[in-house]
Design a protein around this motif. Structure first.
Motif, PDB file in Angstrom:
ATOM      1  N   ARG A  72       0.822  -1.207   0.000  1.00 44.24           N
ATOM      2  CA  ARG A  72       0.000   0.000   0.000  1.00 44.24           C
ATOM      3  C   ARG A  72       0.859   1.261   0.000  1.00 44.24           C
ATOM      4  O   ARG A  72       0.561   2.234  -0.702  1.00 44.24           O
ATOM      5  CB  ARG A  72      -0.921   0.001   1.222  1.00 44.24           C
ATOM      6  N   THR A  73       1.922   1.262   0.789  1.00 47.49           N
ATOM      7  CA  THR A  73       2.804   2.417   0.855  1.00 47.49           C
ATOM      8  C   THR A  73       3.437   2.705  -0.501  1.00 47.49           C
ATOM      9  O   THR A  73       3.524   3.859  -0.927  1.00 47.49           O
ATOM     10  CB  THR A  73       3.907   2.184   1.905  1.00 47.49           C
ATOM     11  N   ILE A  74       3.851   1.652  -1.192  1.00 43.75           N
ATOM     12  CA  ILE A  74       4.444   1.828  -2.518  1.00 43.75           C
ATOM     13  C   ILE A  74       3.404   2.343  -3.509  1.00 43.75           C
ATOM     14  O   ILE A  74       3.640   3.283  -4.274  1.00 43.75           O
ATOM     15  CB  ILE A  74       5.056   0.508  -3.009  1.00 43.75           C
ATOM     16  N   ALA A  75       2.217   1.728  -3.508  1.00 46.23           N
ATOM     17  CA  ALA A  75       1.172   2.118  -4.463  1.00 46.23           C
ATOM     18  C   ALA A  75       0.729   3.562  -4.250  1.00 46.23           C
ATOM     19  O   ALA A  75       0.350   4.256  -5.206  1.00 46.23           O
ATOM     20  CB  ALA A  75      -0.017   1.185  -4.340  1.00 46.23           C
ATOM     21  N   ALA A  76       0.783   4.038  -3.016  1.00 45.81           N
ATOM     22  CA  ALA A  76       0.347   5.400  -2.700  1.00 45.81           C
ATOM     23  C   ALA A  76       1.248   6.455  -3.332  1.00 45.81           C
ATOM     24  O   ALA A  76       0.870   7.628  -3.415  1.00 45.81           O
ATOM     25  CB  ALA A  76       0.292   5.595  -1.191  1.00 45.81           C
ATOM     26  N   THR A  77       2.435   6.049  -3.805  1.00 47.99           N
ATOM     27  CA  THR A  77       3.341   7.013  -4.435  1.00 47.99           C
ATOM     28  C   THR A  77       2.959   7.302  -5.884  1.00 47.99           C
ATOM     29  O   THR A  77       3.534   8.207  -6.500  1.00 47.99           O
ATOM     30  CB  THR A  77       4.793   6.492  -4.399  1.00 47.99           C
ATOM     31  N   LEU A  78       2.026   6.536  -6.438  1.00 45.85           N
ATOM     32  CA  LEU A  78       1.615   6.744  -7.825  1.00 45.85           C
ATOM     33  C   LEU A  78       0.993   8.124  -7.978  1.00 45.85           C
ATOM     34  O   LEU A  78       0.075   8.492  -7.249  1.00 45.85           O
ATOM     35  CB  LEU A  78       0.613   5.664  -8.241  1.00 45.85           C
ATOM     36  N   LYS A  79       1.472   8.901  -8.932  1.00 47.39           N
ATOM     37  CA  LYS A  79       1.022  10.279  -9.114  1.00 47.39           C
ATOM     38  C   LYS A  79      -0.138  10.362 -10.103  1.00 47.39           C
ATOM     39  O   LYS A  79      -0.275   9.535 -11.005  1.00 47.39           O
ATOM     40  CB  LYS A  79       2.183  11.148  -9.613  1.00 47.39           C
ATOM     41  N   ASP A  80      -0.956  11.399  -9.934  1.00 49.55           N
ATOM     42  CA  ASP A  80      -2.076  11.629 -10.843  1.00 49.55           C
ATOM     43  C   ASP A  80      -1.592  11.775 -12.286  1.00 49.55           C
ATOM     44  O   ASP A  80      -2.236  11.291 -13.219  1.00 49.55           O
ATOM     45  CB  ASP A  80      -2.836  12.894 -10.439  1.00 49.55           C
ATOM     46  N   GLU A  81      -0.435  12.455 -12.459  1.00 48.97           N
ATOM     47  CA  GLU A  81       0.082  12.662 -13.809  1.00 48.97           C
ATOM     48  C   GLU A  81       0.441  11.342 -14.480  1.00 48.97           C
ATOM     49  O   GLU A  81       0.334  11.204 -15.701  1.00 48.97           O
ATOM     50  CB  GLU A  81       1.330  13.552 -13.768  1.00 48.97           C
ATOM     51  N   GLU A  82       0.871  10.357 -13.700  1.00 44.63           N
ATOM     52  CA  GLU A  82       1.204   9.051 -14.260  1.00 44.63           C
ATOM     53  C   GLU A  82      -0.059   8.304 -14.683  1.00 44.63           C
ATOM     54  O   GLU A  82      -0.098   7.669 -15.746  1.00 44.63           O
ATOM     55  CB  GLU A  82       1.985   8.228 -13.251  1.00 44.63           C
ATOM     56  N   LEU A  83      -1.080   8.369 -13.857  1.00 44.23           N
ATOM     57  CA  LEU A  83      -2.328   7.680 -14.178  1.00 44.23           C
ATOM     58  C   LEU A  83      -2.956   8.203 -15.462  1.00 44.23           C
ATOM     59  O   LEU A  83      -3.618   7.459 -16.197  1.00 44.23           O
ATOM     60  CB  LEU A  83      -3.325   7.840 -13.024  1.00 44.23           C
ATOM     61  N   THR A  84      -2.765   9.495 -15.736  1.00 49.33           N
ATOM     62  CA  THR A  84      -3.422  10.116 -16.882  1.00 49.33           C
ATOM     63  C   THR A  84      -2.462  10.421 -18.025  1.00 49.33           C
ATOM     64  O   THR A  84      -2.807  11.180 -18.931  1.00 49.33           O
ATOM     65  CB  THR A  84      -4.118  11.417 -16.445  1.00 49.33           C
ATOM     66  N   ASP A  85      -1.265   9.837 -17.997  1.00 46.80           N
ATOM     67  CA  ASP A  85      -0.269  10.086 -19.045  1.00 46.80           C
ATOM     68  C   ASP A  85      -0.511   9.160 -20.226  1.00 46.80           C
ATOM     69  O   ASP A  85      -0.282   7.945 -20.136  1.00 46.80           O
ATOM     70  CB  ASP A  85       1.136   9.866 -18.487  1.00 46.80           C
ATOM     71  N   PRO A  86      -0.972   9.671 -21.376  1.00 46.98           N
ATOM     72  CA  PRO A  86      -1.261   8.809 -22.525  1.00 46.98           C
ATOM     73  C   PRO A  86      -0.029   8.098 -23.072  1.00 46.98           C
ATOM     74  O   PRO A  86      -0.161   7.111 -23.812  1.00 46.98           O
ATOM     75  CB  PRO A  86      -1.822   9.789 -23.569  1.00 46.98           C
ATOM     76  N   ALA A  87       1.164   8.575 -22.737  1.00 47.85           N
ATOM     77  CA  ALA A  87       2.387   7.999 -23.286  1.00 47.85           C
ATOM     78  C   ALA A  87       2.952   6.869 -22.436  1.00 47.85           C
ATOM     79  O   ALA A  87       3.992   6.305 -22.779  1.00 47.85           O
ATOM     80  CB  ALA A  87       3.445   9.095 -23.452  1.00 47.85           C
ATOM     81  N   THR A  88       2.291   6.535 -21.329  1.00 46.61           N
ATOM     82  CA  THR A  88       2.788   5.503 -20.423  1.00 46.61           C
ATOM     83  C   THR A  88       1.789   4.359 -20.343  1.00 46.61           C
ATOM     84  O   THR A  88       0.635   4.560 -19.960  1.00 46.61           O
ATOM     85  CB  THR A  88       3.026   6.074 -19.014  1.00 46.61           C
ATOM     86  N   SER A  89       2.208   3.162 -20.693  1.00 46.89           N
ATOM     87  CA  SER A  89       1.305   2.016 -20.637  1.00 46.89           C
ATOM     88  C   SER A  89       1.035   1.630 -19.185  1.00 46.89           C
ATOM     89  O   SER A  89       1.800   1.954 -18.275  1.00 46.89           O
ATOM     90  CB  SER A  89       1.895   0.825 -21.387  1.00 46.89           C
ATOM     91  N   LEU A  90      -0.040   0.915 -18.985  1.00 43.67           N
ATOM     92  CA  LEU A  90      -0.390   0.478 -17.633  1.00 43.67           C
ATOM     93  C   LEU A  90       0.625  -0.527 -17.104  1.00 43.67           C
ATOM     94  O   LEU A  90       0.903  -0.565 -15.899  1.00 43.67           O
ATOM     95  CB  LEU A  90      -1.792  -0.138 -17.636  1.00 43.67           C
ATOM     96  N   GLU A  91       1.194  -1.338 -17.988  1.00 41.99           N
ATOM     97  CA  GLU A  91       2.231  -2.277 -17.558  1.00 41.99           C
ATOM     98  C   GLU A  91       3.441  -1.538 -17.002  1.00 41.99           C
ATOM     99  O   GLU A  91       4.050  -1.948 -16.018  1.00 41.99           O
ATOM    100  CB  GLU A  91       2.664  -3.172 -18.725  1.00 41.99           C
ATOM    101  N   THR A  92       3.788  -0.414 -17.656  1.00 38.75           N
ATOM    102  CA  THR A  92       4.920   0.374 -17.184  1.00 38.75           C
ATOM    103  C   THR A  92       4.643   0.954 -15.806  1.00 38.75           C
ATOM    104  O   THR A  92       5.526   0.985 -14.939  1.00 38.75           O
ATOM    105  CB  THR A  92       5.240   1.501 -18.181  1.00 38.75           C
ATOM    106  N   LEU A  93       3.409   1.397 -15.576  1.00 38.17           N
ATOM    107  CA  LEU A  93       3.049   1.919 -14.247  1.00 38.17           C
ATOM    108  C   LEU A  93       3.197   0.833 -13.189  1.00 38.17           C
ATOM    109  O   LEU A  93       3.746   1.065 -12.106  1.00 38.17           O
ATOM    110  CB  LEU A  93       1.609   2.441 -14.256  1.00 38.17           C
TER     111      LEU A  93
END
Length: 322
Positions: free
Chosen positions: A228-249
């Motif tokens: 949970r601590t690691i997942a909480a570091t995910l940024k809004d910009e990463e979730l909505t970045d069209p250039a980044t695949s979900l696998e990469t996230l």
């Protein structure tokens, strides 16, 4: 979809490029993953074309558009957990005096739809970053799971409290499901992709049904706390970045773990309105009531809130369904 026979569907300490060669999931399809060693399951999703098709039917102001976009992401994250492919997940938020009068979304077998009803003048007064209370007042969030095969229905209702609709949904998992969960939702406008919204749902796998303590009765699960601590570091910009695949996230978050990944059901706009469907519904009313509903041309006019279309249904067409 491209496969690497040696490591398709899982990785540990792999390079991001290897992950990209395994699967590429970008828009309108959830990515399902599990981390067995930490008893964790999760879903990532990013909405793009499907989201823009849904919101294009209405002239939503930015605040309302962002709220609906995040609610649609939440609907996909929850609905894609249904084991019954013909089952339906419905998310409904109703006001307790705020400018948002009704928010409803549903998911069924990959079909997604959503609608927002609001008071435009009052909504304009809440600013660009309102709280849930400013939007809904003392409203509530209802999450309903309908299992089509078994006919079972389960509904959980929680207050609309917290900083976002995602926070309110976390309260639902805590109170109704009693499963430790993390939800992250984000939405923004992209110059090329239009409205983009993404989300992450992370949960501790249920365990302890036989000969173990039930999970929700324990307060010390370091495996979950770490994930949970690691997942909480995910940024809004990463979730909505069209250039980044979900696998990469997923790789960025959990590249030190063995993670199993698989694509979910491809999403589509799922408004089920049609003349035939509405005629069947109207046929359930007594004939006298149908006559009262009809206009001077002999049509019962139905306004679909989801797709913002008008359907004039002739009385004679309705009669064929009786």
């Amino acid at each position: 979809m491209r496969k690497n026979p040696s490591c398709f569907g899982r990785w540990k300490n792999c390079e991001p490029t290897i992950v990209s060669e395994i699967i590429e999931t970008w828009f309108d399809q959830p990515l399902v993953f599990t981390i067995a060693a930490r008893h964790v399951r999760g879903r990532l999703v990013r909405l793009g074309p499907v989201l823009n098709t849904i919101i294009a039917a209405h002239n939503y102001p930015p605040v309302a558009e962002k709220l609906l976009a995040e609610a649609l992401v939440l609907t996909v994250l929850l609905g894609s957990t249904l084991k019954d492919e013909s089952g339906q997940l419905t998310l409904q938020a109703q006001t307790g005096g705020g400018p948002i009068e009704l928010l409803v979304c549903d998911y069924r077998g990959g079909e997604l739809r959503g609608y927002l009803k609001f008071d435009a003048e009052r909504l304009a007064e809440v600013g660009s970053d309102p709280t849930l209370f400013a939007l809904f007042g003392e409203g509530f969030l209802a999450i309903t799971f309908d299992q089509a095969t078994s006919g079972e229905r389960y509904q959980g209702i929680v207050p609309l409290e917290g900083t976002s609709i995602g926070t309110a949904a976390e309260h639902y998992f805590e109170q109704s499901e009693q499963i430790p969960s993390l939800l992250k939702l984000a939405a923004r406008h992209d110059a090329e992709a239009g409205c983009v919204a993404g989300g992450l749902l992370l949960q501790h796998l249920p365990e302890g049904e036989v000969d173990r303590d039930r999970l929700h009765l324990r307060h010390d699960y370091p495996q979950w706390d770490h994930a949970r601590t690691i997942a909480a570091t995910l940024k809004d910009e990463e979730l909505t970045d069209p250039a980044t695949s979900l696998e990469t996230l997923a790789w960025r978050l959990f590249h030190e773990e063995e993670v199993r990944v698989a694509p979910g059901v491809t999403l589509s706009r799922g408004c089920r309105c049609s003349n035939d469907y509405f005629a069947g519904v109207l046929a359930q009313f007594p004939e006298a009531e149908r006559q009262d509903m009809a206009d001077d041309a002999g049509n019962v006019v139905v306004d679909c809130a989801f797709c913002s279309r008008i359907f004039p249904i002739p009385l004679e067409e309705i009669a064929t369904h009786s």
